[in-house]
Design a protein around this motif. Structure first.
Motif, short mmCIF file in Angstrom:
data_model
loop_
_atom_site.label_atom_id
_atom_site.label_comp_id
_atom_site.label_asym_id
_atom_site.label_seq_id
_atom_site.Cartn_x
_atom_site.Cartn_y
_atom_site.Cartn_z
N LEU A 1 0.93 -1.19 -0.09
CA LEU A 1 -0.03 -0.17 -0.09
C LEU A 1 0.81 1.25 0.01
CD1 LEU A 1 -2.78 1.40 0.35
CD2 LEU A 1 -2.37 1.17 2.84
N CYS A 2 1.80 1.27 0.79
CA CYS A 2 2.61 2.36 0.87
C CYS A 2 3.62 2.81 -0.31
CB CYS A 2 3.76 2.47 2.08
SG CYS A 2 2.63 2.40 3.86
N PHE A 3 4.05 1.30 -0.97
CA PHE A 3 4.56 1.85 -2.08
C PHE A 3 3.77 2.31 -3.28
CE2 PHE A 3 9.02 -0.37 -2.17
CZ PHE A 3 9.12 -0.31 -0.90
N SER A 4 2.72 1.73 -3.19
CA SER A 4 1.43 2.26 -4.38
C SER A 4 1.28 3.68 -4.00
CB SER A 4 0.24 1.30 -4.18
OG SER A 4 0.57 0.06 -4.59
N ASN B 1 14.14 11.02 -11.07
CA ASN B 1 15.45 11.57 -10.89
C ASN B 1 15.47 12.98 -10.78
OD1 ASN B 1 17.91 9.33 -11.55
ND2 ASN B 1 16.23 9.26 -12.99
N SER B 2 14.19 13.55 -10.59
CA SER B 2 14.06 15.02 -9.99
C SER B 2 13.03 15.35 -9.00
CB SER B 2 13.71 15.94 -11.39
OG SER B 2 12.59 15.42 -11.91
N LYS B 3 12.02 14.47 -9.11
CA LYS B 3 10.81 14.84 -8.03
C LYS B 3 11.00 14.22 -6.77
CE LYS B 3 6.62 15.20 -9.54
NZ LYS B 3 5.51 14.80 -9.40
N TYR B 4 10.70 14.93 -5.91
CA TYR B 4 10.30 14.56 -4.56
C TYR B 4 8.94 14.28 -4.15
CZ TYR B 4 14.96 15.95 -3.82
OH TYR B 4 16.66 15.74 -3.99
N LEU B 5 8.21 14.00 -2.90
CA LEU B 5 7.05 13.59 -2.74
C LEU B 5 6.15 14.79 -2.78
CD1 LEU B 5 7.17 10.63 -0.17
CD2 LEU B 5 6.67 10.57 -2.57
N THR B 6 6.81 16.11 -2.17
CA THR B 6 5.90 17.16 -2.16
C THR B 6 6.24 18.31 -3.04
OG1 THR B 6 7.43 17.93 -0.35
CG2 THR B 6 5.17 16.76 0.23
N GLY C 1 8.62 1.23 -8.78
CA GLY C 1 9.12 2.85 -8.97
C GLY C 1 9.42 3.34 -7.52
N ALA C 2 8.56 2.79 -6.55
CA ALA C 2 9.00 3.22 -5.16
C ALA C 2 10.40 2.98 -4.63
CB ALA C 2 7.93 2.90 -4.16
N GLY C 3 10.69 1.52 -4.88
CA GLY C 3 11.81 1.06 -4.53
C GLY C 3 13.02 1.77 -4.91
N GLN C 4 12.84 2.24 -6.32
CA GLN C 4 13.84 2.86 -7.17
C GLN C 4 14.10 4.48 -6.40
OE1 GLN C 4 16.17 1.96 -9.66
NE2 GLN C 4 15.53 0.06 -8.70
N TYR C 5 12.92 4.76 -6.17
CA TYR C 5 13.15 6.12 -5.63
C TYR C 5 13.58 6.25 -4.19
CZ TYR C 5 10.92 10.07 -2.69
OH TYR C 5 10.78 11.10 -2.05
N ARG D 1 17.25 6.33 -4.80
CA ARG D 1 17.91 7.60 -4.97
C ARG D 1 18.18 8.36 -3.71
NH1 ARG D 1 15.71 12.49 -6.79
NH2 ARG D 1 13.44 11.71 -6.80
N MET D 2 17.12 8.29 -2.88
CA MET D 2 17.35 8.94 -1.56
C MET D 2 18.62 8.49 -0.79
SD MET D 2 14.77 11.24 -1.44
CE MET D 2 14.97 11.30 -3.19
N TYR D 3 18.75 7.14 -0.77
CA TYR D 3 20.08 6.76 -0.02
C TYR D 3 21.37 7.38 -0.74
CZ TYR D 3 16.44 3.34 1.54
OH TYR D 3 15.39 2.89 2.01
N ARG D 4 21.24 7.20 -2.16
CA ARG D 4 22.38 7.80 -2.91
C ARG D 4 22.57 9.26 -2.97
NH1 ARG D 4 20.96 6.03 -7.46
NH2 ARG D 4 21.87 4.02 -7.69
N LYS D 5 21.48 10.25 -3.03
CA LYS D 5 21.49 11.36 -3.00
C LYS D 5 21.56 12.38 -1.83
CE LYS D 5 19.48 15.16 -5.83
NZ LYS D 5 18.59 15.63 -6.77
N GLU D 6 20.75 11.75 -1.05
CA GLU D 6 20.28 12.57 0.14
C GLU D 6 20.81 12.27 1.57
OE1 GLU D 6 19.06 15.49 -0.19
OE2 GLU D 6 18.18 15.29 -2.30
#
Length: 438
Positions: A211-214, A259-264, A320-324, A327-332
């Motif tokens: 559910l959270c990933f969706s 590669n550019s968007k965040y949740l908000t 998609g949520a897993g890849q996102y 990206r957070m682990y790598r970038k942020e």
């Protein structure tokens, strides 16, 4: 908090026309010095706190404790008026002795309140709080249960990822000694005792993770209408409330979205922080992965897990949520400064009492118990007139000392020739004493 008044305040404080500033806010609170952070190493809420402190550039000392034993430290922060003692983690105490302990939101709000002069504002816009609370309520318990299910399949994994991740040897030794009891209460607390309970718990946990990933995939695809629905309290389950907003098929995320968007929007907020931290317990970023260089969580490698579990985790990573999250682990995840996080010294005398050696601690406890049992046995033998007092004392007290001595030698791992000779002399001495008593 996400009402119009809150959003108006945030809007005034987040004017995009103001010049760009560094996210490091340590300069604005240098007077607070280092903070103390009380944690359980593998807990995702503690990872959220570490990540936020690193992201804000705040120096801190981390005091990590095993699950269960952490209560010895957290109860010290209980208020006299509280009916129940404080057991929540993480707990943050800043240099002014101000304590933030009610929830992870307390810790994050403290940092947000100090960051108005910086570009990094994790609660701007206000809907990021709604997202954070949703992931804290739904994803956090689900991912924790899945992680515990992964590591409790093997005693080796339990020791490596639930016990050995604690920094000081004192707490490692105590945890190993008490682990059979702590393990039972840890699993019971998470509804994982008994096959039937465990199966039901795991089924719901995987469903909540899906559910959270969706939700994340829909938000990244532009379905922002779903966010207000996360905060609904209409008596229905969140899953029922969200069903009308979620697409039946996972939305396809383009490269630019990933590669550019965040949740908000276009900045990292508490919603991103919460999802990525809790998702780590089901994505298991580890030292085999290039994207987990700055992660402080120590998590199992996929090859250490049963095939069924490792396959499910790979499927989550490919979504998609897993890849996102990756990206957070790598970038942020990278701290804004080197050396912000420190821990107490493993080598100081204060942190190395005699019982910090697990073998010594185990041998002393086991031998003490055997001595007590022998003395109690002698007491009952006298009561029931099996022996005279003198005979009972000679046999059972000395026998207790011999048994405890042998137990000490055995559990401390000392099995050399010298120790065997000592044990033999003790046995001979006991026999001589018994003959004299008779």
């Amino acid at each position: 908090m996400a009402d119009d008044k809150w959003n108006k305040i945030i809007a005034e404080l987040s004017d995009d026309d103001q010049p760009d500033r560094s996210p490091d806010i340590s300069g604005s609170i240098n007077s607070l010095n280092q903070s103390d952070l009380i944690t359980i190493p593998w807990d995702s809420f503690c990872e959220m706190a570490r990540w936020a402190l690193d992201k804000h550039g705040l120096p801190y000392i981390e005091y990590s404790y095993p699950w269960g034993i952490h209560v010895m430290r957290t109860v010290q922060y209980s208020d006299e008026k509280e009916r129940t003692p404080t057991v929540n983690i993480p707990i943050l105490e800043n240099g002014k002795k101000e304590v933030y302990k009610r929830s992870i939101s307390d810790v994050l709000m403290y940092m947000f309140a100090q960051s108005f002069s910086a570009r990094l504002r994790i609660y701007s816009p206000g809907i990021s709080l709604t997202l954070q609370e949703f992931f804290d309520d739904v994803l956090a318990p689900a991912s924790r249960k899945i992680f515990l299910h992964c590591v409790t399949t093997s005693g080796r994994l339990e020791d490596r990822y639930l016990i050995n991740t604690v920094h000081l040897n004192t707490w490692k030794g105590a945890s190993r000694l008490l682990w059979p009891f702590m393990r039972y209460f840890l699993l019971r607390t998470n509804g994982m005792t008994g096959k039937l309970n465990r199966d039901r718990t795991m089924e719901k946990a995987w469903r909540d993770v899906d559910l959270c990933f969706s939700v994340v995939e829909n938000i990244l695809a532009g379905n922002q209408e779903i966010i207000p629905a996360l905060d609904k309290k209409d008596g229905n389950s969140r899953e029922e409330s969200l069903s009308s907003f979620l697409k039946s098929e996972p939305p396809k995320l383009t490269y630019s979205m990933m590669n550019s968007k965040y949740l908000t929007g276009t900045t990292f907020t508490a919603g991103d922080l919460s999802f990525a931290s809790h998702a780590a317990l089901v994505l298991l970023p580890n030292h085999d992965d290039l994207f987990s260089e700055f992660m402080t969580l120590q998590l199992p490698r996929l090859k250490e897990l049963p095939d069924g579990l490792s396959r499910k985790i790979r499927e989550l990573r490919e979504r998609g949520a897993g890849q996102y999250a990756i990206r957070m682990y790598r970038k942020e995840r990278k701290p804004v400064k080197v050396g912000l996080r420190s821990q107490p010294s493993k080598f100081s005398k204060l942190n190395n009492p005699w019982w910090s050696d697990y073998k010594q601690l185990r041998s002393v406890v086991s031998s003490s118990l055997l001595t007590v049992l022998s003395v109690v046995g002698g007491f009952f033998a006298v009561i029931f007139n099996y022996f005279t007092v003198a005979t009972a004392f000679a046999i059972f007290v000395v026998l207790g000392l011999v048994i405890s001595g042998l137990a000490y030698l055995y559990f401390s791992g000392e099995t050399g020739k010298k120790q065997k000779k000592i044990a033999l002399e003790i046995v001979r001495g006991l026999m001589a004493l018994s003959e004299r008593s008779v």
